[in-house]
Design a protein around this motif. Structure first.
Motif, PDB file in Angstrom:
ATOM      1  N   PHE A 315       0.854  -1.193   0.000  1.00 45.89           N
ATOM      2  CA  PHE A 315       0.000   0.000   0.000  1.00 45.89           C
ATOM      3  C   PHE A 315       0.882   1.232   0.000  1.00 45.89           C
ATOM      4  CE2 PHE A 315       0.798  -0.403   4.537  1.00 45.89           C
ATOM      5  CZ  PHE A 315       0.805   0.893   5.022  1.00 45.89           C
ATOM      6  N   ASN A 316       0.343   2.327  -0.505  1.00 48.37           N
ATOM      7  CA  ASN A 316       1.075   3.596  -0.469  1.00 48.37           C
ATOM      8  C   ASN A 316       0.268   4.649   0.287  1.00 48.37           C
ATOM      9  OD1 ASN A 316      -0.855   4.100  -2.541  1.00 48.37           O
ATOM     10  ND2 ASN A 316       0.655   3.678  -4.134  1.00 48.37           N
ATOM     11  N   THR A 317       0.963   5.686   0.702  1.00 46.31           N
ATOM     12  CA  THR A 317       0.335   6.727   1.531  1.00 46.31           C
ATOM     13  C   THR A 317       0.076   7.975   0.697  1.00 46.31           C
ATOM     14  OG1 THR A 317       2.523   7.452   2.311  1.00 46.31           O
ATOM     15  CG2 THR A 317       1.342   5.849   3.671  1.00 46.31           C
ATOM     16  N   THR A 318      -0.628   7.794  -0.394  1.00 48.62           N
ATOM     17  CA  THR A 318      -1.020   8.900  -1.268  1.00 48.62           C
ATOM     18  C   THR A 318      -2.447   9.324  -0.932  1.00 48.62           C
ATOM     19  OG1 THR A 318       0.428   8.005  -2.998  1.00 48.62           O
ATOM     20  CG2 THR A 318      -1.191   9.656  -3.656  1.00 48.62           C
ATOM     21  N   LEU A 319      -3.413   8.484  -1.246  1.00 47.78           N
ATOM     22  CA  LEU A 319      -4.793   8.723  -0.827  1.00 47.78           C
ATOM     23  C   LEU A 319      -4.955   8.316   0.634  1.00 47.78           C
ATOM     24  CD1 LEU A 319      -6.726   7.349  -3.929  1.00 47.78           C
ATOM     25  CD2 LEU A 319      -6.210   9.738  -3.389  1.00 47.78           C
ATOM     26  N   PRO A 320      -5.841   8.983   1.381  1.00 39.85           N
ATOM     27  CA  PRO A 320      -6.040   8.658   2.799  1.00 39.85           C
ATOM     28  C   PRO A 320      -6.532   7.225   2.995  1.00 39.85           C
ATOM     29  CG  PRO A 320      -7.092  10.753   2.234  1.00 39.85           C
ATOM     30  CD  PRO A 320      -6.687  10.105   0.942  1.00 39.85           C
ATOM     31  N   PRO A 321      -6.512   6.719   4.213  1.00 38.67           N
ATOM     32  CA  PRO A 321      -6.988   5.353   4.474  1.00 38.67           C
ATOM     33  C   PRO A 321      -8.431   5.153   4.003  1.00 38.67           C
ATOM     34  CG  PRO A 321      -5.829   6.210   6.390  1.00 38.67           C
ATOM     35  CD  PRO A 321      -5.964   7.355   5.433  1.00 38.67           C
ATOM     36  N   ASN A 322      -8.699   3.937   3.567  1.00 38.99           N
ATOM     37  CA  ASN A 322     -10.036   3.503   3.126  1.00 38.99           C
ATOM     38  C   ASN A 322     -10.536   4.240   1.889  1.00 38.99           C
ATOM     39  OD1 ASN A 322     -10.890   1.340   4.994  1.00 38.99           O
ATOM     40  ND2 ASN A 322     -10.679   2.927   6.566  1.00 38.99           N
ATOM     41  N   ARG A 323      -9.583   4.677   1.044  1.00 39.49           N
ATOM     42  CA  ARG A 323      -9.956   5.253  -0.244  1.00 39.49           C
ATOM     43  C   ARG A 323      -9.864   4.192  -1.338  1.00 39.49           C
ATOM     44  NH1 ARG A 323     -10.029  10.915  -1.218  1.00 39.49           N
ATOM     45  NH2 ARG A 323     -10.255  10.251  -3.384  1.00 39.49           N
ATOM     46  N   GLU A 324     -10.201   4.582  -2.562  1.00 38.88           N
ATOM     47  CA  GLU A 324     -10.328   3.647  -3.670  1.00 38.88           C
ATOM     48  C   GLU A 324      -8.988   3.114  -4.166  1.00 38.88           C
ATOM     49  OE1 GLU A 324      -9.882   7.807  -5.325  1.00 38.88           O
ATOM     50  OE2 GLU A 324     -11.045   6.865  -3.723  1.00 38.88           O
ATOM     51  N   LEU A 325      -9.051   1.940  -4.812  1.00 33.36           N
ATOM     52  CA  LEU A 325      -7.909   1.359  -5.515  1.00 33.36           C
ATOM     53  C   LEU A 325      -8.018   1.760  -6.978  1.00 33.36           C
ATOM     54  CD1 LEU A 325      -7.928  -2.301  -4.095  1.00 33.36           C
ATOM     55  CD2 LEU A 325      -6.579  -0.372  -3.292  1.00 33.36           C
ATOM     56  N   CYS A 326      -7.090   2.565  -7.440  1.00 39.15           N
ATOM     57  CA  CYS A 326      -7.130   3.083  -8.809  1.00 39.15           C
ATOM     58  C   CYS A 326      -5.798   2.767  -9.467  1.00 39.15           C
ATOM     59  CB  CYS A 326      -7.397   4.588  -8.789  1.00 39.15           C
ATOM     60  SG  CYS A 326      -7.664   5.329 -10.420  1.00 39.15           S
ATOM     61  N   PHE A 327      -5.783   1.768 -10.371  1.00 37.38           N
ATOM     62  CA  PHE A 327      -4.538   1.275 -10.941  1.00 37.38           C
ATOM     63  C   PHE A 327      -4.386   1.711 -12.394  1.00 37.38           C
ATOM     64  CE2 PHE A 327      -2.834  -2.307  -8.134  1.00 37.38           C
ATOM     65  CZ  PHE A 327      -3.333  -1.718  -6.991  1.00 37.38           C
ATOM     66  N   GLY A 328      -3.130   1.964 -12.760  1.00 33.24           N
ATOM     67  CA  GLY A 328      -2.859   2.386 -14.117  1.00 33.24           C
ATOM     68  C   GLY A 328      -3.052   1.275 -15.120  1.00 33.24           C
ATOM     69  N   GLU A 329      -2.593   0.080 -14.762  1.00 32.28           N
ATOM     70  CA  GLU A 329      -2.690  -1.046 -15.687  1.00 32.28           C
ATOM     71  C   GLU A 329      -3.390  -2.206 -14.988  1.00 32.28           C
ATOM     72  OE1 GLU A 329       1.274  -1.710 -17.076  1.00 32.28           O
ATOM     73  OE2 GLU A 329       1.519   0.349 -17.757  1.00 32.28           O
ATOM     74  N   THR A 330      -2.686  -3.318 -14.833  1.00 32.57           N
ATOM     75  CA  THR A 330      -3.286  -4.503 -14.225  1.00 32.57           C
ATOM     76  C   THR A 330      -3.260  -4.415 -12.705  1.00 32.57           C
ATOM     77  OG1 THR A 330      -1.171  -5.666 -14.221  1.00 32.57           O
ATOM     78  CG2 THR A 330      -2.569  -5.890 -16.184  1.00 32.57           C
ATOM     79  N   ALA A 331      -3.881  -5.405 -12.050  1.00 33.96           N
ATOM     80  CA  ALA A 331      -3.959  -5.405 -10.588  1.00 33.96           C
ATOM     81  C   ALA A 331      -2.608  -5.597  -9.918  1.00 33.96           C
ATOM     82  CB  ALA A 331      -4.919  -6.502 -10.125  1.00 33.96           C
ATOM     83  N   ASP A 332      -1.630  -6.138 -10.644  1.00 33.78           N
ATOM     84  CA  ASP A 332      -0.310  -6.313 -10.041  1.00 33.78           C
ATOM     85  C   ASP A 332       0.694  -5.284 -10.559  1.00 33.78           C
ATOM     86  OD1 ASP A 332      -0.067  -7.248 -12.584  1.00 33.78           O
ATOM     87  OD2 ASP A 332       0.685  -9.239 -12.051  1.00 33.78           O
TER      88      ASP A 332
END
Length: 408
Positions: A315-332
């Motif tokens: 996980f990264n500390t960009t969006l606050p806790p419990n925010r959405e998963l927004c990926f550029g490409e695939t899930a990995d």
């Protein structure tokens, strides 16, 4: 003198000691009210107990990290394992350097038996090669027994997720900093597609990694406590993630394919909300339409304890806790993947000194519209800048010279 013998009528009634129907109904109503008042308190007490158990799990894992560091003078590698140039994907000749930090820590949190299976070649009843190589097969191989084991220390009691299509679930993941850029590739630039081929020129990847990968853990790279210059007590090294329940929860299944040739999620962390990908009637869930493109159902958050891939073990500390998963490409691949939990109002995080803190969703998180810090970033996104994401971002970086003036 006359004595009168007075007799009472024989029809005199005895006193009744039972309840009337009205009285009985009143008593039942009172009991119902009391149960209604007490039930939330009982449920709150149970959740408090589960939350304490979750915190204790993270403390155990923090102790394991420190014992590992004492033994090897480094942290367990995020994205460690084996690599074989030229090996086809799916051949299971290697695990593609995709192992999470929990694999190396297993003997340090009472899972020596699992470690013994992983570190030694394990029988492969019907596949090739036979047996599986030491350090395990690819982490998406459900025939490889150790990868499907569910370990209580890696599970939060408040998370109800269980069973297929997940393998062995984990509710805890490594912190990789405050940027999505190169979070999956690291200094080796690993970006395997069909056949494993390692780039012969690693210098550009190393430069990108030094600029953007600012967490305690860096993909495919060794780190140690000496690298955490901001102080162990001020740096998050791991934290909670909620596992997917198959309900289109924005915290547990990623919206994918959001870059379209340009790294939009790096430059606009709030992209998936701006694009209107959530359900207007239920903003905590993705829209049922298309877009968004969602990851396959077997690639939910926390579905593979052994994998370091972004959706499973980071996980990264960009969006606050419990925010959405927004990926550029695939899930990995790379994307915005914050900490999350089934607790009300926040998440547990593990600090570098072993302390466990509960951080609320409302933690100061700077400007979520601000681009990530990376090699070609300008102004506040230039390499070496303090985190654009406030206190939350600062806690995720290991050496950005931020100061924290308040007790968490």
């Amino acid at each position: 003198m006359k004595i009168f013998n007075l007799k009472f009528p024989s029809v005199a009634r005895r006193r009744s000691f039972g309840f009337t129907l009205v009285e009985l109904l009143v008593v039942i109503a009172i009991i119902g009210v009391l149960v209604g008042l007490l039930l939330p308190a009982v449920q709150a007490a149970r959740e408090a107990a589960r939350r304490m158990s979750c915190s204790n799990n993270l403390k155990q894992l923090g102790l394991a990290v420190h014992n590992y560091h004492s033994a090897y003078n480094q942290l367990p590698m995020h994205g460690g394992g084996t690599w074989a140039d030229g090996a086809p994907i799916g051949s299971n000749r290697t695990n593609r350097m995709d192992l999470s930090i929990w694999v190396g820590l297993t003997p340090f949190f009472e899972q020596q038996a699992v470690w013994e299976q992983v570190v030694n070649p394990l029988a492969n009843p019907g596949g090739t090669p036979n047996p599986y190589p030491a350090m395990g097969a690819e982490t998406n191989n459900d025939d490889y027994g150790p990868w499907t084991i569910e370990m209580p220390t890696l599970r939060c009691p408040s998370d109800p997720g269980q069973g297929l299509p997940a393998f062995g679930r984990t509710n805890y993941a490594a912190c990789v900093g405050d940027s999505s850029h190169y979070m999956d590739r690291g200094a080796l630039g690993i970006d395997a597609d069909v056949t494993l081929v390692l780039d012969t020129n690693l210098s550009p990847h190393a430069q990108q990694t030094r600029a953007a990968c600012r967490g305690a853990f860096v993909s495919h790279q060794k780190t140690a406590f000496r690298d955490i210059l901001d102080g162990l007590a001020n740096t998050i090294i791991a934290g909670e993630i909620a596992t997917d329940l198959g309900d289109r929860d924005i915290r547990t299944i990623p919206a994918i394919n959001n870059d379209n040739g340009t790294e939009f999620v790096r430059d606009e962390p709030d992209l998936c909300i701006h694009e209107g990908l959530t359900d207007p009637a239920r903003p905590q869930f993705w829209s049922a339409g298309s877009p968004p493109d969602l990851a396959p159902s077997d690639q939910g958050r926390g579905y593979r304890w052994a994998s370091s891939s972004a959706v499973y073990g980071a996980f990264n500390t960009t969006l606050p806790p419990n925010r959405e998963l927004c990926f550029g490409e695939t899930a990995d691949s790379h994307g915005l993947a914050s900490a999350s939990s089934r607790h009300q109002g926040g998440v547990h995080v593990l600090m570098g000194d072993g302390a466990v803190k509960f951080l609320t969703d409302s933690i100061e998180a700077g400007d979520v519209h601000h681009g990530n810090v990376w090699l070609s970033g300008v102004d506040e996104s230039a390499p070496g800048s303090i985190s654009p994401y406030g206190l939350w971002g600062a806690l995720g970086t290991r050496a950005s010279r931020e100061t924290i003036s308040a007790e968490l």
